[in-house]
Design a protein around this motif. Sequence first.
Motif, PDB file in Angstrom:
ATOM      1  N   ASN A  40       0.838  -1.190   0.000  1.00 47.41           N
ATOM      2  CA  ASN A  40       0.000   0.000   0.000  1.00 47.41           C
ATOM      3  C   ASN A  40       0.875   1.242   0.000  1.00 47.41           C
ATOM      4  O   ASN A  40       1.248   1.736   1.054  1.00 47.41           O
ATOM      5  N   ASP A  41       1.189   1.740  -1.178  1.00 49.08           N
ATOM      6  CA  ASP A  41       1.982   2.961  -1.270  1.00 49.08           C
ATOM      7  C   ASP A  41       1.196   4.123  -1.875  1.00 49.08           C
ATOM      8  O   ASP A  41       1.718   5.212  -1.989  1.00 49.08           O
ATOM      9  N   GLY A  42      -0.046   3.878  -2.282  1.00 43.95           N
ATOM     10  CA  GLY A  42      -0.760   4.922  -3.002  1.00 43.95           C
ATOM     11  C   GLY A  42      -1.821   5.655  -2.215  1.00 43.95           C
ATOM     12  O   GLY A  42      -2.178   6.781  -2.558  1.00 43.95           O
ATOM     13  N   VAL A  43      -2.367   5.060  -1.178  1.00 41.36           N
ATOM     14  CA  VAL A  43      -3.473   5.678  -0.449  1.00 41.36           C
ATOM     15  C   VAL A  43      -3.307   5.469   1.057  1.00 41.36           C
ATOM     16  O   VAL A  43      -2.618   4.559   1.490  1.00 41.36           O
ATOM     17  N   GLN A  44      -3.951   6.331   1.800  1.00 38.91           N
ATOM     18  CA  GLN A  44      -4.051   6.162   3.253  1.00 38.91           C
ATOM     19  C   GLN A  44      -5.467   5.707   3.533  1.00 38.91           C
ATOM     20  O   GLN A  44      -6.416   6.444   3.265  1.00 38.91           O
ATOM     21  N   ILE A  45      -5.632   4.507   4.049  1.00 34.23           N
ATOM     22  CA  ILE A  45      -6.963   3.987   4.344  1.00 34.23           C
ATOM     23  C   ILE A  45      -7.224   4.171   5.830  1.00 34.23           C
ATOM     24  O   ILE A  45      -6.507   3.634   6.663  1.00 34.23           O
ATOM     25  N   GLN A  46      -8.249   4.956   6.109  1.00 37.46           N
ATOM     26  CA  GLN A  46      -8.637   5.211   7.500  1.00 37.46           C
ATOM     27  C   GLN A  46      -9.939   4.470   7.769  1.00 37.46           C
ATOM     28  O   GLN A  46     -10.917   4.628   7.042  1.00 37.46           O
ATOM     29  N   ILE A  47      -9.941   3.648   8.803  1.00 41.53           N
ATOM     30  CA  ILE A  47     -11.135   2.856   9.123  1.00 41.53           C
ATOM     31  C   ILE A  47     -12.103   3.709   9.937  1.00 41.53           C
ATOM     32  O   ILE A  47     -11.779   4.156  11.031  1.00 41.53           O
ATOM     33  N   GLU A  48     -13.283   3.942   9.350  1.00 40.02           N
ATOM     34  CA  GLU A  48     -14.334   4.697  10.039  1.00 40.02           C
ATOM     35  C   GLU A  48     -15.026   3.832  11.083  1.00 40.02           C
ATOM     36  O   GLU A  48     -15.220   4.259  12.214  1.00 40.02           O
ATOM     37  N   SER A  49     -15.424   2.622  10.660  1.00 39.99           N
ATOM     38  CA  SER A  49     -16.115   1.741  11.600  1.00 39.99           C
ATOM     39  C   SER A  49     -16.021   0.292  11.138  1.00 39.99           C
ATOM     40  O   SER A  49     -15.846   0.014   9.957  1.00 39.99           O
ATOM     41  N   VAL A  50     -16.134  -0.597  12.118  1.00 40.22           N
ATOM     42  CA  VAL A  50     -16.232  -2.036  11.875  1.00 40.22           C
ATOM     43  C   VAL A  50     -17.371  -2.523  12.754  1.00 40.22           C
ATOM     44  O   VAL A  50     -17.345  -2.338  13.969  1.00 40.22           O
ATOM     45  N   SER A  51     -18.385  -3.111  12.124  1.00 39.30           N
ATOM     46  CA  SER A  51     -19.494  -3.659  12.914  1.00 39.30           C
ATOM     47  C   SER A  51     -19.570  -5.156  12.681  1.00 39.30           C
ATOM     48  O   SER A  51     -19.237  -5.646  11.603  1.00 39.30           O
ATOM     49  N   VAL A  52     -19.974  -5.871  13.714  1.00 34.38           N
ATOM     50  CA  VAL A  52     -20.113  -7.329  13.631  1.00 34.38           C
ATOM     51  C   VAL A  52     -21.436  -7.735  14.268  1.00 34.38           C
ATOM     52  O   VAL A  52     -21.969  -7.009  15.111  1.00 34.38           O
ATOM     53  N   PRO A  53     -21.977  -8.889  13.886  1.00 31.55           N
ATOM     54  CA  PRO A  53     -23.224  -9.347  14.514  1.00 31.55           C
ATOM     55  C   PRO A  53     -23.039  -9.506  16.028  1.00 31.55           C
ATOM     56  O   PRO A  53     -21.996  -9.980  16.483  1.00 31.55           O
ATOM     57  N   PRO A  54     -24.042  -9.119  16.799  1.00 30.24           N
ATOM     58  CA  PRO A  54     -23.907  -9.177  18.264  1.00 30.24           C
ATOM     59  C   PRO A  54     -23.676 -10.588  18.808  1.00 30.24           C
ATOM     60  O   PRO A  54     -23.094 -10.743  19.873  1.00 30.24           O
ATOM     61  N   GLN A  55     -24.093 -11.611  18.073  1.00 30.44           N
ATOM     62  CA  GLN A  55     -23.907 -12.990  18.554  1.00 30.44           C
ATOM     63  C   GLN A  55     -22.440 -13.343  18.720  1.00 30.44           C
ATOM     64  O   GLN A  55     -22.095 -14.185  19.531  1.00 30.44           O
ATOM     65  N   TRP A  78     -10.706 -13.944  22.366  1.00 28.22           N
ATOM     66  CA  TRP A  78      -9.969 -13.022  21.502  1.00 28.22           C
ATOM     67  C   TRP A  78      -9.202 -12.082  22.406  1.00 28.22           C
ATOM     68  O   TRP A  78      -9.548 -11.913  23.577  1.00 28.22           O
ATOM     69  N   GLY A  79      -8.196 -11.416  21.880  1.00 35.01           N
ATOM     70  CA  GLY A  79      -7.442 -10.443  22.663  1.00 35.01           C
ATOM     71  C   GLY A  79      -8.289  -9.242  23.056  1.00 35.01           C
ATOM     72  O   GLY A  79      -7.979  -8.535  24.010  1.00 35.01           O
ATOM     73  N   ALA A  80      -9.369  -8.996  22.328  1.00 36.55           N
ATOM     74  CA  ALA A  80     -10.326  -7.917  22.595  1.00 36.55           C
ATOM     75  C   ALA A  80     -11.671  -8.405  22.069  1.00 36.55           C
ATOM     76  O   ALA A  80     -11.777  -9.552  21.629  1.00 36.55           O
ATOM     77  N   SER A  81     -12.685  -7.554  22.085  1.00 40.19           N
ATOM     78  CA  SER A  81     -13.941  -7.967  21.461  1.00 40.19           C
ATOM     79  C   SER A  81     -13.666  -8.254  19.990  1.00 40.19           C
ATOM     80  O   SER A  81     -12.688  -7.753  19.419  1.00 40.19           O
ATOM     81  N   LEU A  82     -14.499  -9.053  19.361  1.00 40.41           N
ATOM     82  CA  LEU A  82     -14.258  -9.429  17.964  1.00 40.41           C
ATOM     83  C   LEU A  82     -14.190  -8.197  17.062  1.00 40.41           C
ATOM     84  O   LEU A  82     -13.333  -8.117  16.188  1.00 40.41           O
ATOM     85  N   GLY A  83     -15.053  -7.226  17.272  1.00 45.53           N
ATOM     86  CA  GLY A  83     -15.024  -6.004  16.464  1.00 45.53           C
ATOM     87  C   GLY A  83     -13.685  -5.288  16.553  1.00 45.53           C
ATOM     88  O   GLY A  83     -13.132  -4.839  15.538  1.00 45.53           O
ATOM     89  N   GLU A  84     -13.130  -5.202  17.742  1.00 49.63           N
ATOM     90  CA  GLU A  84     -11.826  -4.554  17.917  1.00 49.63           C
ATOM     91  C   GLU A  84     -10.696  -5.395  17.339  1.00 49.63           C
ATOM     92  O   GLU A  84      -9.736  -4.863  16.797  1.00 49.63           O
ATOM     93  N   GLU A  85     -10.798  -6.715  17.444  1.00 49.24           N
ATOM     94  CA  GLU A  85      -9.795  -7.596  16.827  1.00 49.24           C
ATOM     95  C   GLU A  85      -9.787  -7.416  15.306  1.00 49.24           C
ATOM     96  O   GLU A  85      -8.731  -7.328  14.690  1.00 49.24           O
ATOM     97  N   LEU A  86     -10.972  -7.351  14.702  1.00 44.44           N
ATOM     98  CA  LEU A  86     -11.069  -7.149  13.252  1.00 44.44           C
ATOM     99  C   LEU A  86     -10.473  -5.806  12.852  1.00 44.44           C
ATOM    100  O   LEU A  86      -9.715  -5.712  11.886  1.00 44.44           O
ATOM    101  N   ARG A  87     -10.822  -4.765  13.590  1.00 48.22           N
ATOM    102  CA  ARG A  87     -10.293  -3.425  13.293  1.00 48.22           C
ATOM    103  C   ARG A  87      -8.767  -3.418  13.377  1.00 48.22           C
ATOM    104  O   ARG A  87      -8.086  -2.943  12.477  1.00 48.22           O
ATOM    105  N   SER A  88      -8.224  -3.982  14.430  1.00 48.60           N
ATOM    106  CA  SER A  88      -6.779  -4.006  14.627  1.00 48.60           C
ATOM    107  C   SER A  88      -6.080  -4.768  13.510  1.00 48.60           C
ATOM    108  O   SER A  88      -5.049  -4.333  12.990  1.00 48.60           O
TER     109      SER A  88
END
Length: 183
Positions: A40-55, A78-88
């Motif tokens: 990835n040398d062309g763009v800066q990707i900033q993650i706005e949000s990651v949502s996962v099913p509550p189950q 997981w090391g954190a909630s699944l949503g945070e693991e995915l984001r990381s």
Amino acid sequence: MALSLKIPVIGLLLLLGACRSDPIQYHTLTPVQPGGTARNDGVQIQIESVSVPPQVDRPQIVVRQGNSGLAILETQWWGASLGEELRSALVDQLASTSSGAKVLLRVDVQRFDTVPGQYALLDTQWRLRRSDNATSLTCRSTLQTPSGATLDDLVAAHQHNLKQLAALILQAATSHRSTCPST
């Protein structure tokens, strides 16, 4: 008198020993060596949000049992909630050394299935939006990787799915076409 005191103490020690539970083991979606993703040398990707099913959005790993059952593994976390693991993991995979155009990413996980001895599945809808204008691209990716029966096998399969998702996101972000990459 000393004997009458020893019996309750021994009983208490036996009771405490019986209450001992297995230690919690922690897992992460971020591999030790994140390589393999397109550079990835062309763009800066900033993650706005990651949502996962509550189950499945919890620290404990959730696996499928049969057609309709779910099992929460109380000692496998997981090391954190699944949503945070995915984001990381996505931040790690999409890291940029560039000061190029900024692209905003929103990821909505539709399904995150962990099926011991069969597969790991990641079904996502994701949207890229360039910060300099109003154009956006919404895509859907369903990624499934075969897995062995162990939890380490399943976590590695999920890591592989995330690596593939990151490559698709990066391909779309750096492409000058406004079409979704094929999975």
